[in-house]
Design an enzyme around this catalytic site. Structure first.
Site, mmCIF file in Angstrom:
data_model
loop_
_atom_site.group_PDB
_atom_site.id
_atom_site.type_symbol
_atom_site.label_atom_id
_atom_site.label_comp_id
_atom_site.label_asym_id
_atom_site.label_seq_id
_atom_site.Cartn_x
_atom_site.Cartn_y
_atom_site.Cartn_z
ATOM 1 C CD GLN A 243 -16.556 -29.360 12.762
ATOM 2 O OE1 GLN A 243 -16.958 -27.934 13.164
ATOM 3 N NE2 GLN A 243 -16.626 -29.743 12.609
ATOM 4 C CG HIS A 275 -13.752 -32.774 28.731
ATOM 5 N ND1 HIS A 275 -12.404 -32.459 27.820
ATOM 6 C CD2 HIS A 275 -14.722 -32.810 28.314
ATOM 7 C CE1 HIS A 275 -12.745 -32.061 27.027
ATOM 8 N NE2 HIS A 275 -14.261 -31.915 26.807
ATOM 9 C CG ASP A 297 -13.640 -33.393 22.194
ATOM 10 O OD1 ASP A 297 -14.220 -34.700 23.377
ATOM 11 O OD2 ASP A 297 -13.431 -32.446 22.222
ATOM 12 C CD GLU A 317 -19.190 -34.052 16.038
ATOM 13 O OE1 GLU A 317 -19.460 -33.722 15.466
ATOM 14 O OE2 GLU A 317 -18.965 -33.764 17.603
ATOM 15 C CG ASP A 351 -27.956 -30.509 12.592
ATOM 16 O OD1 ASP A 351 -29.723 -30.467 13.053
ATOM 17 O OD2 ASP A 351 -27.519 -29.704 12.599
ATOM 18 C CG ASP A 369 -18.426 -30.760 25.197
ATOM 19 O OD1 ASP A 369 -17.990 -29.750 25.167
ATOM 20 O OD2 ASP A 369 -18.047 -31.710 25.234
#
Length: 507
Positions: A243, A275, A297, A317, A351, A369
């Site tokens: 991305q 959050h 993040d 992630e 993944d 999330d």
């Protein structure tokens, strides 16, 4: 001698086919980064280009009498427009808001030029040595298809990671021009008139000069064009394997924003609202072991780590570039409080969908999330199949929370999550809060069996936004935003992606 000349022409077919496929893939990839919806972008680009290739093949029929000169000039035009295609479309997107018509026009142009190559090359092969039609076609298409394989492999594994989309297309354009003209000059030099050869040499130099100049200024152009897309100055930008990652910061330094493929992920001025609402209702239940899917993040992780009785956190992630940014950028590092350095955290760059299929661990609490389901790659993370795997990862009495979009701006998308959770065997409780950067934003707290209680058991550190009264109010939906009956989303029928695209179109 004729064998050498035929080999040289077939080598040109091989390289030109590789270049042509790279142009196609570059248009598809650019569209998926800028617009999302990879399937639709691929369908538009490939459909239009194949159609235009047919038109180009027909248009080449009257050019066969002057096949050599026509082929040479077509290669130069293809090199020029193919090399500049990504730059031109990015400019159309950033400055003119004309991406869709520009994409169709570029696909038509490149497809027509690619389609004109084969008939002219066939004529040139037959000039070297006459051959029956079947054998000639077999030789030509064999070189063409094998060259396409080279282009298909070179684009994702060499050009994108090493040069990026913009520079990669320019390099391929230069290769296209050099190879096409080299074969013309080396194999058919005697057939070129002096004046025609001089014109071709001048044209080739002009094309290479344009491509080289654009390559030199490409970084400055990309930075300038990218800034057009964001209100605040861009302080970090990277195109990872997965991305486009962009970080902006307001001039007074008060607001830092993270964008993935152009979509806002958080704004530092109010991210705590999102959050806190995401994490703390979930952790009012069992919370010894926690799984976070997404959230690279580190901000959801920051909230989880506020509980001293959380013994282990597994963070899954996909993109290591996001984790690297969260760990090393001083702005994000300050926001997430260096969460990834906590000894309780186990980080996996995998993944989430594939990982859930293989793992057997069970967790007391699971945070989902994920980015919004507005493209194929993320829609699968809002499917019945995905939630069924998350359910399987819950320990007895465990609970999960899902960020679910806006019940105000995208009600069908939001309530589709509820239908999908139910189809996966989970009972879900909806709630929503106001996050000024996003608007009205919703979540679902889910568990097996009875719907979980929406309560708070806050950490020792006081929360900035969420308390019992706010959470109680969060479960109330106004009359115009109450439940909408929609079918669940599945891998084979990703309804949620359709809703997301339709409902967010006007915003």
């Amino acid at each position: 001698m004729s064998r050498f000349r035929r080999t040289a022409v077939l080598a040109a077919v091989f390289v030109c086919a590789a270049c042509g496929l790279v142009y196609e893939l570059a248009l598809v990839a650019l569209g998926s980064y800028l617009i999302g919806d990879t399937a639709a972008q691929a369908s538009i680009v490939l459909g239009v280009m194949v159609f235009a290739m047919g038109l180009g093949a027909l248009a080449a029929k009257p050019l066969q009498k002057r096949a050599l000169a026509a082929f040479a000039w077509i290669e130069l035009a293809l090199a020029l427009f193919g090399g500049l295609s990504v730059l031109a479309l990015y400019a159309a997107f950033a400055y003119l808001d004309l991406y869709a018509p520009a994409l169709v026009a570029m696909a038509l142009l490149l497809g027509a030029l690619i389609g004109a190559e084969i008939p002219l090359l066939m004529v040139l092969l037959q000039r070297i040595r006459a051959q029956d039609a079947g054998s000639a076609v077999a030789d030509l298409f064999a070189a063409d298809y094998v060259g396409a394989l080279l282009g298909g492999l070179a684009f994702p594994f060499l050009l994108l990671p090493v040069f990026g989309q913009l520079r990669g297309a320019l390099i391929v354009g230069a290769v296209n021009a050099v190879v096409g003209l080299t074969v013309v000059v080396a194999v058919f030099r005697r057939d070129l008139a002096r004046r025609g050869g001089t014109a071709l040499a001048a044209g080739a130099l002009a094309v290479l000069a344009v491509l080289g100049t654009c390559y030199y200024y490409s970084t400055k152009f990309e930075v300038t064009a990218r800034q057009q897309l964001y209100a605040d100055p861009v302080v970090f930008a990277e195109r990872s394997r997965y991305q486009q990652i962009v970080l902006t910061q307001s001039l007074d330094g008060s607001d830092v924003r993270l964008f993935l493929n152009g979509d806002l992920q958080f704004a530092s001025i109010d991210e705590y609202r999102y959050h806190e609402a995401l994490v703390h209702p979930l952790l009012a239940g069992a919370r010894g072991s926690v799984l976070i899917l997404g959230g690279g993040d580190g901000l959801a992780l920051r909230e989880v780590l506020k509980y001293p009785d959380v013994t282990a956190v597994t963070e899954v992630e996909l993109d290591p570039a996001v984790i690297r940014l969260a760990r090393t950028d001083p702005r994000l590092h300050a926001l997430n409080r260096n969460a990834f350095a906590d000894a309780r955290v186990h980080l996996l760059n995998l993944d989430a969908f594939a990982w859930l299929r293989e793992q057997s661990a069970r967790f007391d609490a699971i945070v989902v999330d994920m980015p919004d389901p507005d493209e194929t790659a993320t829609a699968k993370l809002y499917s019945v199949e995905f939630y069924a795997m998350v359910r399987r990862a819950l320990a007895p009495g465990g609970r999960m929370v899902v960020q679910s979009g806006s019940p105000y701006f995208a009600p069908r998308e939001y309530w589709c999550v509820a239908a999908t959770l139910a189809a996966a065997g989970l009972a879900a409780v909806p709630y929503h809060v106001d996050v000024p950067s996003f608007g009205d934003w919703g979540f679902f707290l889910a568990a097996e069996g009875a719907p979980p209680a929406l309560t708070l058991r806050p950490p020792p550190e006081p929360l900035r936004f969420l308390d019992a009264d706010v959470l109680r109010a969060a479960s109330v939906f106004p009359a115009d935003r109450r439940r909408v009956d929609v079918p669940p989303s599945t891998l084979m029928d990703p309804k949620i992606m359709e809703y997301a695209r339709q409902e967010w179109k006007g915003y």
